[in-house]
Design an enzyme around this catalytic site. Structure first.
Site, PDB file in Angstrom:
ATOM      1  N   PRO A 219       0.842  -1.208   0.000  1.00 60.02           N
ATOM      2  CA  PRO A 219       0.000   0.000   0.000  1.00 60.02           C
ATOM      3  C   PRO A 219       0.876   1.256   0.000  1.00 60.02           C
ATOM      4  O   PRO A 219       1.260   1.778   1.050  1.00 60.02           O
ATOM      5  CB  PRO A 219      -0.818  -0.130   1.288  1.00 60.02           C
ATOM      6  CG  PRO A 219       0.040  -0.958   2.197  1.00 60.02           C
ATOM      7  CD  PRO A 219       0.816  -1.897   1.317  1.00 60.02           C
ATOM      8  N   ASP A 399       5.621   2.392   2.538  1.00 57.50           N
ATOM      9  CA  ASP A 399       4.741   1.240   2.741  1.00 57.50           C
ATOM     10  C   ASP A 399       3.911   1.541   3.983  1.00 57.50           C
ATOM     11  O   ASP A 399       4.438   1.592   5.104  1.00 57.50           O
ATOM     12  CB  ASP A 399       5.584  -0.025   2.938  1.00 57.50           C
ATOM     13  CG  ASP A 399       4.734  -1.280   3.104  1.00 57.50           C
ATOM     14  OD1 ASP A 399       3.534  -1.164   3.409  1.00 57.50           O
ATOM     15  OD2 ASP A 399       5.293  -2.382   2.961  1.00 57.50           O
ATOM     16  N   HIS A 400       2.601   1.737   3.787  1.00 59.20           N
ATOM     17  CA  HIS A 400       1.753   2.181   4.895  1.00 59.20           C
ATOM     18  C   HIS A 400       1.641   1.132   5.995  1.00 59.20           C
ATOM     19  O   HIS A 400       1.226   1.435   7.117  1.00 59.20           O
ATOM     20  CB  HIS A 400       0.349   2.536   4.374  1.00 59.20           C
ATOM     21  CG  HIS A 400      -0.292   3.675   5.104  1.00 59.20           C
ATOM     22  ND1 HIS A 400      -0.227   3.821   6.472  1.00 59.20           N
ATOM     23  CD2 HIS A 400      -1.005   4.739   4.649  1.00 59.20           C
ATOM     24  CE1 HIS A 400      -0.888   4.916   6.834  1.00 59.20           C
ATOM     25  NE2 HIS A 400      -1.366   5.489   5.746  1.00 59.20           N
ATOM     26  N   ARG A 401       2.018  -0.116   5.719  1.00 57.44           N
ATOM     27  CA  ARG A 401       1.995  -1.137   6.754  1.00 57.44           C
ATOM     28  C   ARG A 401       3.101  -0.921   7.774  1.00 57.44           C
ATOM     29  O   ARG A 401       3.005  -1.381   8.915  1.00 57.44           O
ATOM     30  CB  ARG A 401       2.154  -2.523   6.115  1.00 57.44           C
ATOM     31  CG  ARG A 401       1.053  -2.915   5.153  1.00 57.44           C
ATOM     32  CD  ARG A 401       1.376  -4.188   4.402  1.00 57.44           C
ATOM     33  NE  ARG A 401       2.582  -4.080   3.597  1.00 57.44           N
ATOM     34  CZ  ARG A 401       3.073  -5.047   2.822  1.00 57.44           C
ATOM     35  NH1 ARG A 401       2.434  -6.215   2.754  1.00 57.44           N
ATOM     36  NH2 ARG A 401       4.165  -4.863   2.121  1.00 57.44           N
ATOM     37  N   VAL A 402       4.160  -0.206   7.372  1.00 61.82           N
ATOM     38  CA  VAL A 402       5.320   0.016   8.235  1.00 61.82           C
ATOM     39  C   VAL A 402       5.428   1.475   8.660  1.00 61.82           C
ATOM     40  O   VAL A 402       5.710   1.787   9.816  1.00 61.82           O
ATOM     41  CB  VAL A 402       6.617  -0.417   7.514  1.00 61.82           C
ATOM     42  CG1 VAL A 402       7.842  -0.190   8.398  1.00 61.82           C
ATOM     43  CG2 VAL A 402       6.537  -1.876   7.078  1.00 61.82           C
TER      44      VAL A 402
END
Length: 421
Positions: A219, A399-402
């Site tokens: 993402p 990376d929006h997860r991180v």
């Protein structure tokens, strides 16, 4: 003894033999180069660690073989003398069995070390199932199909025994994924237009696979800032002018603007350690040091050599190391540990006049910094007046997860501060 296609990095599934330095029947000594292998990243000569005779070449030059495939057979010197006797056997009498047939299975399962960068293993040990984060396992064929098709294994439903992902699971996921037109469909569209077909080489195929995977599974979001680099330019000029010279008058180093950007980016990641991290499926790995990967353009693709522990290195060391690795990258002579891993990547297209762009993240990294061209621009001073400054635009892909928006903004602000002050 079987000679197997070596593993040149965790993501390399196959190699192309570009040339053989020995022919069948040639005597082999330890250290003799047997063949040259080319992957999507590097070319490397593969030496022998045993003496004997090259009894058989199974993969000729120009052909591709998967990792672990038998590419040749080496017989010991005594056994290799059997084939000439077979040629002189009387008619009607069965010829002796070639010695190479007796040595096609290794006597021991221990790996045969060919070089510090890789090792060859017996096929039985090389093809065991891999285990994913979360406890699931995946067969080697399924792993390779997923890599070639850009399929995220974390999103694949397993149907094999004990929850194992098998090839049919990856194939089912590929059928469900959206695809573009086939080669025949694309050629039909342009049937009235002259064109030349360019088959994909290993590098182009890997780039296509990884970038599709990155865009489909990561993402992305993007943050852009303008950075004044007047002080950075002055620092570069002063450092180059003060560089010590050898007896021939050659300076010990010559800093580029990109060298200073590498150092500033490493310093920013150290200042914001939560962003110096990578995605690992069911967890985030926060890295202690800042290993900065730098995109280097090659003919037909690109590669990202890594400056290890950049936050601890002097600018002169970064500059000389970057020049050396860029030259060896273009010659396809980098070792796998010189381009794998990295905390974050820098992609600089400023030298091509590109003002601003957004780069695709290289997994499992969580950030990439895209650097545009420097330009002169009018800026407002604190007293309300106007002056001209040297400015470049940088875009941070996250990376929006991180990395959340606020964390990405903090990282970009830290970089801006290091560059400007």
């Amino acid at each position: 003894m079987d000679v197997l296609m070596p593993q040149l990095g965790e993501t390399v599934a196959e190699g192309k033999i570009t040339q053989w330095f020995k022919s069948a029947g040639d005597a082999i000594k330890p250290g003799d180069n047997l063949f040259e292998i080319e992957t999507d990243k590097v070319s490397m000569e593969v030496p022998s660690t045993t003496a004997g005779v090259l009894a058989e070449i199974r993969v000729p030059a120009g052909e591709v073989a998967p990792v672990g495939a038998v590419v040749a057979v080496i017989a010991d010197g005594t056994a290799a003398s059997a084939p000439p006797a077979a040629a002189s056997a009387p008619a009607g009498r069965p010829a002796p069995v070639a010695a190479s047939a007796a040595v096609t299975q290794p006597a021991a399962a221990a790996p045969i070390k060919l070089d510090p960068f890789f090792e060859v293993r017996t096929p039985q040990r090389n093809y065991g199932p891999a285990r994913l984060a979360g406890g699931r396992s995946v067969t080697p064929l399924a792993r390779r199909l997923a890599a070639e098709g850009g399929i995220d294994l974390a999103a694949v439903s397993p149907s094999g025994p004990h929850g194992r992902i098998v090839a049919r699971d990856v194939e089912a996921a590929a059928r469900a994924a959206p695809t573009g037109p086939s080669a025949e469909e694309a050629k039909a569209i342009y049937r009235d237009v002259p064109f030349q077909e360019m088959p994909l080489d290993g590098m182009r195929r890997t780039i296509a696979t990884r970038l599709v995977q990155a865009k489909q599974t990561i993402p992305h979001f993007y943050l852009t800032a303008d950075v004044e680099i007047g002080r950075l330019i002055t620092l570069r000029e002063e450092a180059n002018a003060a560089a010590p010279k050898d007896n021939d008058g050659k300076p010990a180093f010559k800093l580029s603007l990109n060298d200073l950007i590498i150092k500033a980016w490493a310093a920013a990641l150290q200042r914001v350690p939560a962003a110096n991290a990578v995605w690992a499926q069911d967890r985030i790995l926060r890295l202690q040091h800042c290993d900065i990967a730098v995109a280097v353009a090659l003919e037909g693709g690109l590669i990202t050599p890594v400056i290890r522990r950049a936050e601890m290195k002097a600018l002169s060391a970064i500059s000389n190391e970057m020049k050396d690795m860029a030259a060896r990258a273009r010659a396809r002579k980098l070792k796998p540990d010189e381009y794998q891993g990295g905390s974050s990547t820098i992609s600089n297209l400023g030298m091509h006049g590109v003002r601003e762009f957004s780069a695709i993240i290289n997994p499992p990294q969580a950030t990439v910094l895209a650097v545009g061209a420097a330009r002169r621009q009018a800026v407002e001073k604190e007293d309300g007046g106007v002056t001209f400054a040297s400015v470049l635009s940088v875009t941070l892909s996250c990376d929006h997860r991180v990395v959340d928006g606020a964390l990405g903004a903090e990282l970009l602000a830290a970089f801006q501060k290091f560059v400007e002050q």
